[in-house]
Write a protein that holds these residues in place. Sequence first.
Motif, PDB file in Angstrom:
ATOM      1  N   SER A  68      51.422  32.846  51.267  1.00  0.00           N
ATOM      2  CA  SER A  68      50.580  33.114  50.099  1.00  0.00           C
ATOM      3  C   SER A  68      50.659  34.560  49.635  1.00  0.00           C
TER       4      SER A  68
ATOM      5  N   PRO B  37      53.124  36.372  48.267  1.00  0.00           N
ATOM      6  CA  PRO B  37      53.683  36.633  46.924  1.00  0.00           C
ATOM      7  C   PRO B  37      52.673  36.371  45.803  1.00  0.00           C
ATOM      8  N   TYR B  38      51.905  35.275  45.919  1.00  0.00           N
ATOM      9  CA  TYR B  38      50.917  34.999  44.874  1.00  0.00           C
ATOM     10  C   TYR B  38      49.793  36.024  44.913  1.00  0.00           C
TER      11      TYR B  38
ATOM     12  N   PHE C 284      50.969  38.969  43.161  1.00  0.00           N
ATOM     13  CA  PHE C 284      50.976  38.694  41.720  1.00  0.00           C
ATOM     14  C   PHE C 284      49.575  38.853  41.131  1.00  0.00           C
ATOM     15  N   VAL C 285      48.563  38.289  41.807  1.00  0.00           N
ATOM     16  CA  VAL C 285      47.186  38.387  41.317  1.00  0.00           C
ATOM     17  C   VAL C 285      46.727  39.838  41.280  1.00  0.00           C
TER      18      VAL C 285
END
Length: 324
Positions: A46, A48-49, A52-53
């Motif tokens: 998780s 990478p996400y 991103f967030v």
Amino acid sequence: MSSLRAGATAPVTGSRPEEAPPASSGRKARGRGSLLGKNPLGLLLSAPYLIFVLAVFAYPLVYAVYIAFHDYFFTAPGAVVDRPFVGLANFVTAFTDPAVLRSFGNVGIFLVINVPLTVVLSMVLASALDKVSHFKGFLRVAFYVPYLAASVAVVAVWLFLFTGSGLVNQVLGPLAPSPSWLINSAWAMPSIALFVTWKQLGFYILLYLAALQNVPKELYEAASSDGAGPIRSFFTVTVPGVRPATVLVLLVSTVTGANLFTEPYLLTGGGGPNGASTSPVLLMYQKGIEQGNPDQAAAIGVVLVVLVLIIALLQNRFAGGKED
């Protein structure tokens, strides 16, 4: 006797018991476990996400708060200028502007129309689609297509329907408003709310269809054995059964409505007539980009975020977001 006492006190030869590991090592292991969680692999997947967030949402939000409290203006790349702290001056300047207050009133009108319509229509249509035995796939796709269609293309169709000489006015005849819908200060924002409700309805129907699969069919059979008809079964079984989906639909539709920009920009030429359909996000664009006041635009954005969070918390509290 002396020999016996000596033997009693003599050390026992042989293998010694294993030494217990230091307590500090156990604490370190527990600390690592609590830091990384029970499943470090899940955290890794998780990551990478999460990055991103943080990069796309969290950092801009924090930077917007910084801009809102400083005398901020755009400069050439690499230029170093002084941006002094001004406290609440940007908020005072922004919210003494009648256009800003009106934009929040406009989005309030939008939410009052859009959110209840979205919840009611999507729940009813999803319940009806769930009971359809023929053409179920075709009907689901038909409802979902407007959500996937490009806004520019769909707006062109809506303009064709709701202009002064459009199909809707021809059907209504003398009952049509004058001036027409999108250039009428009383009907501009309600017309946009209806448009957004229609365009996004397919997405929320799919959410309810997924939630309906988790409602036990035995509950409908029990309600039918107790003499409940379709309407009573809907209110006593369906509505409570999809309560978590209802909370989600409320939150998503509220957040989406608060970020209204494309529809008033395209349908009413940038918030017309006379600001009757201007949303806070559209006004942020006008003040920050067109007028060169990003500090005031950031102040509007910060207040909008706070208001949306308050509304979301109230919805989650009173719509039954927490299970008993």
